[in-house]
Enzyme design. Structure first.
Site, PDB file in Angstrom:
ATOM      1  CG  HIS A   1      -2.163  -0.851   0.985  1.00  0.00           C
ATOM      2  ND1 HIS A   1      -3.415  -0.329   0.801  1.00  0.00           N
ATOM      3  CD2 HIS A   1      -2.307  -2.203   0.895  1.00  0.00           C
ATOM      4  CE1 HIS A   1      -4.297  -1.310   0.615  1.00  0.00           C
ATOM      5  NE2 HIS A   1      -3.638  -2.460   0.680  1.00  0.00           N
ATOM      6  CG  ASP A   2       5.000   3.369   1.649  1.00  0.00           C
ATOM      7  OD1 ASP A   2       4.499   4.507   1.549  1.00  0.00           O
ATOM      8  OD2 ASP A   2       6.221   3.179   1.785  1.00  0.00           O
TER       9      ASP A   2
ATOM     10  CB  VAL B   1      -0.313   5.924  -2.526  1.00  0.00           C
ATOM     11  CG1 VAL B   1      -0.753   7.390  -2.521  1.00  0.00           C
ATOM     12  CG2 VAL B   1      -1.519   5.005  -2.648  1.00  0.00           C
TER      13      VAL B   1
ATOM     14  CB  SER C   1       3.235   8.950   1.431  1.00  0.00           C
ATOM     15  OG  SER C   1       2.844   7.842   0.635  1.00  0.00           O
TER      16      SER C   1
ATOM     17  CG  HIS D   1      -3.966 -11.764  -1.530  1.00  0.00           C
ATOM     18  ND1 HIS D   1      -4.598 -11.426  -2.709  1.00  0.00           N
ATOM     19  CD2 HIS D   1      -3.693 -10.583  -0.905  1.00  0.00           C
ATOM     20  CE1 HIS D   1      -4.725 -10.116  -2.785  1.00  0.00           C
ATOM     21  NE2 HIS D   1      -4.178  -9.573  -1.700  1.00  0.00           N
ATOM     22  CB  THR D   2       0.421 -17.249   0.159  1.00  0.00           C
ATOM     23  OG1 THR D   2       0.631 -18.524   0.774  1.00  0.00           O
ATOM     24  CG2 THR D   2       1.604 -16.357   0.505  1.00  0.00           C
TER      25      THR D   2
ATOM     26  CG  ASP E   1      -3.506 -19.728   0.666  1.00  0.00           C
ATOM     27  OD1 ASP E   1      -4.257 -20.445  -0.021  1.00  0.00           O
ATOM     28  OD2 ASP E   1      -2.281 -19.928   0.747  1.00  0.00           O
TER      29      ASP E   1
END
Length: 323
Positions: free
Chosen positions: A62-63, A66, A72, A185-186, A238
């Site tokens: 996520h860092d 963006v 940020s 996403h494992t 998962d």
């Protein structure tokens, strides 16, 4: 094992020769204890909460998506801070980064950026989840901007596959990177909030479930996330392997056991499906591609998105505030 390590070292060399001034061992003379301090903070956090491994890996993603990998998302200077964006719902781990930063400020004040701590913590989180280790190029500076409006283009679980591919391409990432980074996403869990549309309101006219969900899996998902139930209830992303970094996530996607809608869409598109299928080749794992090795290449590549180096940023004293 030796060829695998050598290939990673060669990859690190190639990556270190381009895109900014990131390099493995950037702090070797200015703060040699940086990796041990970050590792200790991550280890303590994961031992206290096993889901923290997935939390810290997600924080890095996520860092980077963006304004680049510049910390940020860590800024907390009011309701307009980037961390409060809709696309960052559920993102955590800020306290782990702050604890590591506080210890680093004692050992080598004003040297290690928060952006680098996030990248190092993600690597240590993968290792704590029994994933492969890798070297992290460092030298990022912390960004000087944080605004929730800048997170409008975060990938979303309900995005079409075409939109997902476009968002990744916009960050210099390929279709293969999309599959591999979704493979993160494992490990970890998601909230029923992100499942409501897929389970109960999938079709444009309203109602119905995503037909890509295996009939053998749909009753389980609905039992865990009943209609009008607790939207904050958690379930593993998962199925059957949520605390171990492995290829099981791609197996689940292939077989209709994907939990997140965005993961399921990877099996609908021929380009992304071909990437998934390549890891289940009859020639693998000895002669086929390695999910672990390819994931590491993608996560290091992601860690270079929009980095600030030299005079393009700062080294914050506290990760949640600009200097």
């Amino acid at each position: 094992m030796v060829p695998f390590v050598l290939s990673l070292l060669f990859f690190s060399f190639l990556m270190g020769s381009s895109e900014g001034h990131l390099q493995v061992g950037f702090y070797s003379s200015t703060c040699p204890q940086v990796e041990s301090i970050v590792h200790a903070a991550v280890r303590d956090a994961v031992l206290s909460d096993p889901n923290m491994a997935a939390v810290l890996l997600r924080l890095h993603f996520h860092d980077c998506f963006v304004e680049g990998c510049d910390g940020s998302i860590l800024i907390d200077n009011g309701p307009q801070s980037e961390k409060h964006a809709f696309g960052h719902q559920g993102v955590r781990g800020f306290d782990v980064i702050e604890r590591a930063k506080a210890q680093l400020e004692v050992s080598c004040p004003g040297v290690v950026s928060c952006a680098d701590i996030v990248a190092l913590a993600a690597r240590d989180a993968i290792v704590m989840a029994n994933g492969p280790a890798y070297q992290v190029p460092t030298g990022r500076r912390d960004g000087l901007v944080s605004n929730l409006s800048l997170a409008d283009d975060m990938p979303d679980v309900s995005d079409s596959i075409q939109l997902l591919k476009a968002k990744f391409l916009n960050k210099g990432l390929t279709v293969k990177d999309l599959v591999l980074l979704s493979g993160a996403h494992t490990i970890g869990t998601t909230a029923c909030f992100f499942m409501t549309r897929r389970l109960y309101n999938f079709f444009p006219g309203g109602g119905g479930s995503d037909p890509a969900i295996s009939p053998n899996f749909l009753p389980q998902l609905k039992a865990r996330c009943p209609q009008n139930g607790d939207i904050n209830a958690r379930l593993a992303i998962d199925e059957g392997s949520e605390q171990k970094f492995d290829i099981n996530i791609l197996k689940n996607i292939r077989e209709g056991f994907a939990v997140l809608e965005s993961d399921a869409r990877l099996n609908d598109d021929i380009a992304t499906k071909n990437v998934i299928d390549s890891y289940f080749s009859p020639f693998g794992p000895l002669f086929g591609p390695s999910f672990e090795a390819d994931f590491l290449e993608s996560v290091v590549k992601m860690g270079r998105i929009g980095v600030k180096t030299d005079f393009l940023g700062e080294v914050r004293r506290v990760c949640s505030a600009f200097n």
